[in-house]
Design a protein around this motif. Structure first.
Motif, short mmCIF file in Angstrom:
data_model
loop_
_atom_site.label_atom_id
_atom_site.label_comp_id
_atom_site.label_asym_id
_atom_site.label_seq_id
_atom_site.Cartn_x
_atom_site.Cartn_y
_atom_site.Cartn_z
N GLN A 38 -81.65 58.50 -21.84
CA GLN A 38 -82.06 59.61 -20.99
C GLN A 38 -82.75 58.98 -19.81
O GLN A 38 -82.71 59.65 -18.48
CB GLN A 38 -83.16 60.22 -21.83
N GLN A 39 -83.63 58.12 -19.86
CA GLN A 39 -84.27 57.44 -18.71
C GLN A 39 -83.37 56.88 -17.82
O GLN A 39 -83.51 56.98 -16.52
CB GLN A 39 -85.52 56.57 -19.16
N LYS A 40 -82.19 56.28 -18.15
CA LYS A 40 -81.33 55.58 -17.50
C LYS A 40 -80.69 56.65 -16.63
O LYS A 40 -80.46 56.33 -15.48
CB LYS A 40 -80.42 54.82 -18.28
N VAL A 41 -79.98 57.76 -17.46
CA VAL A 41 -79.54 58.88 -16.30
C VAL A 41 -80.25 59.16 -15.37
O VAL A 41 -79.89 59.55 -14.24
CB VAL A 41 -78.85 59.66 -17.43
N LEU A 53 -72.31 54.48 -14.67
CA LEU A 53 -72.84 54.88 -16.11
C LEU A 53 -71.70 54.51 -17.02
O LEU A 53 -71.78 53.98 -18.08
CB LEU A 53 -73.15 56.37 -16.43
N TYR A 54 -70.30 55.27 -16.52
CA TYR A 54 -69.24 54.97 -17.38
C TYR A 54 -68.93 53.46 -17.63
O TYR A 54 -68.32 52.80 -18.66
CB TYR A 54 -68.23 55.62 -17.02
N SER A 55 -68.83 52.52 -16.48
CA SER A 55 -68.60 51.37 -16.77
C SER A 55 -69.59 50.34 -17.45
O SER A 55 -69.07 49.63 -18.30
CB SER A 55 -68.15 50.76 -15.30
N GLU A 56 -70.85 50.93 -17.27
CA GLU A 56 -71.86 50.03 -18.03
C GLU A 56 -71.86 50.23 -19.52
O GLU A 56 -72.40 49.60 -20.26
CB GLU A 56 -73.04 50.02 -17.44
N HIS A 97 -69.33 50.37 -21.36
CA HIS A 97 -68.16 49.26 -22.08
C HIS A 97 -67.84 49.91 -23.35
O HIS A 97 -67.58 49.35 -24.39
CB HIS A 97 -68.97 47.85 -22.50
N ARG A 98 -67.17 51.14 -22.99
CA ARG A 98 -66.25 52.23 -23.98
C ARG A 98 -67.08 52.57 -25.18
O ARG A 98 -66.79 52.83 -26.42
CB ARG A 98 -65.07 51.17 -24.68
N ASP A 99 -68.55 52.39 -25.23
CA ASP A 99 -69.49 52.78 -26.22
C ASP A 99 -69.61 54.32 -25.89
O ASP A 99 -70.84 54.46 -25.00
CB ASP A 99 -70.57 51.95 -26.49
N PRO A 100 -69.37 55.26 -26.46
CA PRO A 100 -69.66 56.54 -26.10
C PRO A 100 -71.01 57.08 -26.39
O PRO A 100 -71.57 58.02 -25.70
CB PRO A 100 -68.88 57.49 -26.98
N THR A 101 -71.74 56.35 -27.19
CA THR A 101 -73.30 56.60 -27.35
C THR A 101 -74.10 56.35 -26.09
O THR A 101 -75.18 56.95 -25.90
CB THR A 101 -73.91 55.93 -28.50
N GLN A 102 -73.47 55.48 -25.06
CA GLN A 102 -74.27 55.36 -23.83
C GLN A 102 -73.84 56.58 -22.61
O GLN A 102 -74.42 56.56 -21.67
CB GLN A 102 -73.77 53.96 -23.25
N ILE A 103 -72.90 57.38 -23.20
CA ILE A 103 -72.63 58.59 -22.18
C ILE A 103 -73.31 59.77 -22.79
O ILE A 103 -73.02 60.30 -23.70
CB ILE A 103 -71.14 58.73 -22.04
N PRO A 104 -74.45 60.18 -21.95
CA PRO A 104 -75.28 61.09 -22.76
C PRO A 104 -74.32 62.64 -22.96
O PRO A 104 -74.76 63.21 -24.07
CB PRO A 104 -76.32 61.51 -21.65
N TRP A 105 -73.38 62.83 -22.31
CA TRP A 105 -72.78 63.99 -22.63
C TRP A 105 -71.61 64.21 -23.47
O TRP A 105 -70.96 64.98 -23.87
CB TRP A 105 -72.49 64.75 -21.19
#
Ligand SMILES: C[S@@+](CC[C@H](N)C(=O)[O-])C[C@H]1O[C@@H](n2cnc3c(N)ncnc32)[C@H](O)[C@@H]1O
Length: 227
Positions: A10-13, A32-35, A37-45
């Protein structure tokens, strides 16, 4: 969009979006998408399934896709585009992030969706008045309020006469501009679609709690009347 996330993401976004706000407001999505690394938990939406409000609209409206084309704006990881494709629409789905689009290709290698990298703010004029259905889910609210008029002006022309535009968005009840993303739309901002020739057909509200705040969201179905 950000309500049920681990605090760090949340803070990163918020930091990425707020820093980008003035200089390059669309630049942080690719970061955000490239960092991730294909881990969807890193994409808030990212939900890896059809967005529940889109599903609600599909259940309500029962659109028939055969012989129709649809555009998904800011498609993210592609689940909403796939949902429309399953209903028979010929779907084009685009995102400004090349990593998001290559992720879509990886997730749905057999898909009939035409996934491509494009910038909503510079769309191909061939798309004007082309799509029977256009869906914008939470992309307007991800861009700063100062850009809102321009963003809506870029979305409106893609809908064909007699076509449908579906907006899924947070709504704010005041004209005060929130200082951090997402930036919900006000009724005054939504009225721009009416000024551009759309008629609101249906709307369904959803309320949720995030800490002390109540979040108001909706899907709003507009129709572009034939001249
Ligand atoms: C908040 S996310 C929503 C993603 C997806 N629509 C959903 O509801 O899960 C906003 C998406 O819009 C994309 N986006 C932002 N600005 C854009 C632009 N100018 N052109 C195309 N896509 C954009 C972002 O990369 C991101 O995938």
């Amino acid at each position: 969009m950000f309500e049920q996330l681990p605090e760090a993401i949340q803070q990163k976004v918020k930091t990425l979006a707020t820093e980008a706000q003035k200089l390059n407001p669309t630049g942080w999505f690719e970061v955000l998408y490239s960092e991730a690394h294909r881990d969807p938990t890193q994409i808030p939406w990212a939900r890896l399934t059809t967005h529940p409000y889109l599903q609600d609209w599909l259940n309500f409206s029962q659109p028939q896709g055969e012989g129709k084309n649809a555009l998904v704006i800011g498609c993210g990881l592609g689940d909403d585009a796939e949902a429309l494709s399953k209903l028979g629409f010929q779907v084009t789905a685009f995102d400004i992030s090349p990593t998001a689009i290559s992720w879509c290709h990886q997730r749905f290698p057999e898909s009939s969706v035409n996934y491509l990298v494009a910038d909503l703010l510079a769309l191909d004029a061939n798309w004007h008045h082309y799509f029977d259905l256009a869906i914008e889910s939470r992309t307007i609210q991800a861009l700063p309020v100062e850009m809102r008029q321009r963003v809506i002006n870029c979305i409106a022309p893609v809908v064909a006469e007699g076509g449908t535009l579906l907006a899924i968005t947070r709504i704010r009840d005041t004209d005060v501009i929130p200082d951090a993303p997402p930036w919900p739309l006000s009724e005054k901002e939504l009225a721009q679609f009416i000024d551009l020739g759309f008629q609101e057909v249906h709307r369904n509200f959803f309320w949720s709690e995030a800490g002390q705040n109540t979040i108001k969201q909706a899907w709003i179905e507009y129709c572009l009347h034939q001249q």
